[in-house]
Motif scaffolding. Sequence first.
Motif, mmCIF file in Angstrom:
data_model
loop_
_atom_site.group_PDB
_atom_site.id
_atom_site.type_symbol
_atom_site.label_atom_id
_atom_site.label_comp_id
_atom_site.label_asym_id
_atom_site.label_seq_id
_atom_site.Cartn_x
_atom_site.Cartn_y
_atom_site.Cartn_z
ATOM 1 N N GLU B 42 118.436 155.338 -29.475
ATOM 2 C CA GLU B 42 119.798 154.804 -29.322
ATOM 3 C C GLU B 42 119.859 153.845 -28.121
ATOM 4 O O GLU B 42 120.501 152.796 -28.189
ATOM 5 C CB GLU B 42 120.807 155.948 -29.138
ATOM 6 N N GLU B 43 119.200 154.215 -27.044
ATOM 7 C CA GLU B 43 119.214 153.326 -25.874
ATOM 8 C C GLU B 43 118.420 152.056 -26.134
ATOM 9 O O GLU B 43 118.753 150.986 -25.619
ATOM 10 C CB GLU B 43 118.703 154.080 -24.640
ATOM 11 N N TRP B 45 118.219 150.633 -29.133
ATOM 12 C CA TRP B 45 119.122 149.796 -29.949
ATOM 13 C C TRP B 45 120.183 149.140 -29.073
ATOM 14 O O TRP B 45 120.512 147.973 -29.246
ATOM 15 C CB TRP B 45 119.782 150.650 -31.038
ATOM 16 N N GLN B 46 120.724 149.926 -28.146
ATOM 17 C CA GLN B 46 121.733 149.367 -27.235
ATOM 18 C C GLN B 46 121.152 148.178 -26.470
ATOM 19 O O GLN B 46 121.779 147.121 -26.354
ATOM 20 C CB GLN B 46 122.200 150.448 -26.256
ATOM 21 N N HIS B 47 119.945 148.364 -25.952
ATOM 22 C CA HIS B 47 119.336 147.274 -25.181
ATOM 23 C C HIS B 47 119.041 146.065 -26.071
ATOM 24 O O HIS B 47 119.180 144.918 -25.643
ATOM 25 C CB HIS B 47 118.049 147.735 -24.488
ATOM 26 N N ALA B 48 118.645 146.340 -27.310
ATOM 27 C CA ALA B 48 118.369 145.248 -28.249
ATOM 28 C C ALA B 48 119.608 144.374 -28.440
ATOM 29 O O ALA B 48 119.530 143.141 -28.418
ATOM 30 C CB ALA B 48 117.904 145.810 -29.587
ATOM 31 N N VAL B 49 120.745 145.022 -28.609
ATOM 32 C CA VAL B 49 121.980 144.269 -28.837
ATOM 33 C C VAL B 49 122.387 143.516 -27.570
ATOM 34 O O VAL B 49 122.749 142.347 -27.600
ATOM 35 C CB VAL B 49 123.107 145.203 -29.315
ATOM 36 N N THR B 50 122.291 144.181 -26.456
ATOM 37 C CA THR B 50 122.747 143.570 -25.209
ATOM 38 C C THR B 50 121.839 142.428 -24.770
ATOM 39 O O THR B 50 122.283 141.487 -24.120
ATOM 40 C CB THR B 50 122.874 144.653 -24.110
ATOM 41 N N SER B 51 120.564 142.491 -25.130
ATOM 42 C CA SER B 51 119.616 141.443 -24.718
ATOM 43 C C SER B 51 119.360 140.424 -25.834
ATOM 44 O O SER B 51 118.656 139.447 -25.617
ATOM 45 C CB SER B 51 118.276 142.076 -24.321
ATOM 46 N N PHE B 52 119.911 140.655 -27.021
ATOM 47 C CA PHE B 52 119.662 139.824 -28.207
ATOM 48 C C PHE B 52 118.189 139.841 -28.630
ATOM 49 O O PHE B 52 117.748 138.968 -29.356
ATOM 50 C CB PHE B 52 120.118 138.367 -27.993
ATOM 51 N N ASP B 53 117.433 140.810 -28.142
ATOM 52 C CA ASP B 53 116.027 140.939 -28.518
ATOM 53 C C ASP B 53 115.921 142.041 -29.569
ATOM 54 O O ASP B 53 115.815 143.223 -29.240
ATOM 55 C CB ASP B 53 115.163 141.271 -27.303
ATOM 56 N N VAL B 54 115.986 141.602 -30.828
ATOM 57 C CA VAL B 54 115.965 142.570 -31.920
ATOM 58 C C VAL B 54 114.635 142.505 -32.672
ATOM 59 O O VAL B 54 114.562 142.617 -33.892
ATOM 60 C CB VAL B 54 117.162 142.356 -32.882
ATOM 61 N N VAL B 59 113.276 147.846 -32.934
ATOM 62 C CA VAL B 59 114.507 148.301 -33.614
ATOM 63 C C VAL B 59 114.292 148.791 -35.041
ATOM 64 O O VAL B 59 115.209 149.357 -35.639
ATOM 65 C CB VAL B 59 115.570 147.169 -33.633
ATOM 66 N N SER B 80 111.555 144.259 -21.666
ATOM 67 C CA SER B 80 112.681 143.818 -20.828
ATOM 68 C C SER B 80 113.499 144.999 -20.296
ATOM 69 O O SER B 80 114.095 144.898 -19.223
ATOM 70 C CB SER B 80 113.585 142.852 -21.598
ATOM 71 N N LEU B 81 113.507 146.111 -21.019
ATOM 72 C CA LEU B 81 114.202 147.288 -20.482
ATOM 73 C C LEU B 81 113.385 147.898 -19.336
ATOM 74 O O LEU B 81 113.939 148.384 -18.354
ATOM 75 C CB LEU B 81 114.470 148.314 -21.589
#
Lengths: 194, 161
Positions: B42-43, B45-54, B59, B80-81
């Motif tokens: 979940e974290e 996925w959250q970071h993926a959305v916030t960084s636009f790195d999907v 993911v 990046s996280l």
Amino acid sequence: MDYKKELSKYVETEKQKTFFEENEWDFLKRGDKYEAWDEIDFTKEATTDISFEVKLEDIKNYAKGALDDNPMFLDEDYAKESAYGEVIAHPMISTAIEFWCLRKGMGDWIRTPGSRNPGMRWEFYEPIKVGDVIRLRTRPYDRWIKRNKYYLTYQMDFIDQNNAIKMRHWVTLILPKTRADLIKFMKGEHALEA
Amino acid sequence: MLWRHKTLRQKEVRGTMAPKLSFETANNGDKLPEITRHITQEEIWQHAVTSFDVNPVHVHPEWCKKAQVFGLESTVMHGSLMFCLISTVITGWAYPVGGRLTKINIKLIRPVPPGSTLTLGGEIIEKHPVEKGKNFVVVEVYGKTQDDKQFAVARAEVVLP
């Protein structure tokens, strides 16, 4: 599992909604068009057409995604009393700006499915703040082979609305060597050996 | 998710808000407060959305089973996280007193799958008295997994008031 549905649960900001609506969440969509390691032209540089206009929601949301609840990034009252005088962005917001601005063209290889991140380098000149409008100037910096892996580094300059460089980021990834390898990566076929 | 860390974070902040931190009081060998984060899908996925790195390697669990990019059948945490957590060791310590991260070089050593618990910390290894407003320290930062294996190291320059 529908991973896009899972991702959609975290969409909050205007930029994220736009990204989602334009289906930019799918890195496989035009993955075969990304720059490939052996095709990089070291004589060129480019400045992105897309800019990142920094809003308070972007700064707060990035801190959330960074798992960092430092009030400097989140609390306007706290930040006002600090040495900075206002909310500033987490330094690693560089990632969000890059993936927002580099969807196509020079530097889009950062989206390569299956690429590996060996580590990177930054210099920070001024904090990024609300109201900044950031564009990226991208230029190939280095390319090398080590232990049969193909490394690529671009220098990314974060240029604000006053043409000042806010930060510089040397982005490095391990990539597939050729476009054929890249397509193999996209399909998830033995990407490790490609 | 973020707020799950709040109690921990408040402890960290209390530990890092020491008013005496300055270039004058900082010394080689001083330790920066450690932080701990438990990483779930979940974290990520959250970071993926916030960084636009999907990128699917982070993911897309089904894609990862096939691709096994790191020899793992699972997704892995974003580099990046990891960069964010490394930076948080510094920003949580220095920013409350007006310090500023000016340079950082991060090396990632091993991939981190979801379910990992990470501990990060740092130490001042150099002190550079240059001139007022530009005096800086060099900090070495480490990140290790619950198995005490290093997943990242970094060298950072931090200007202190």
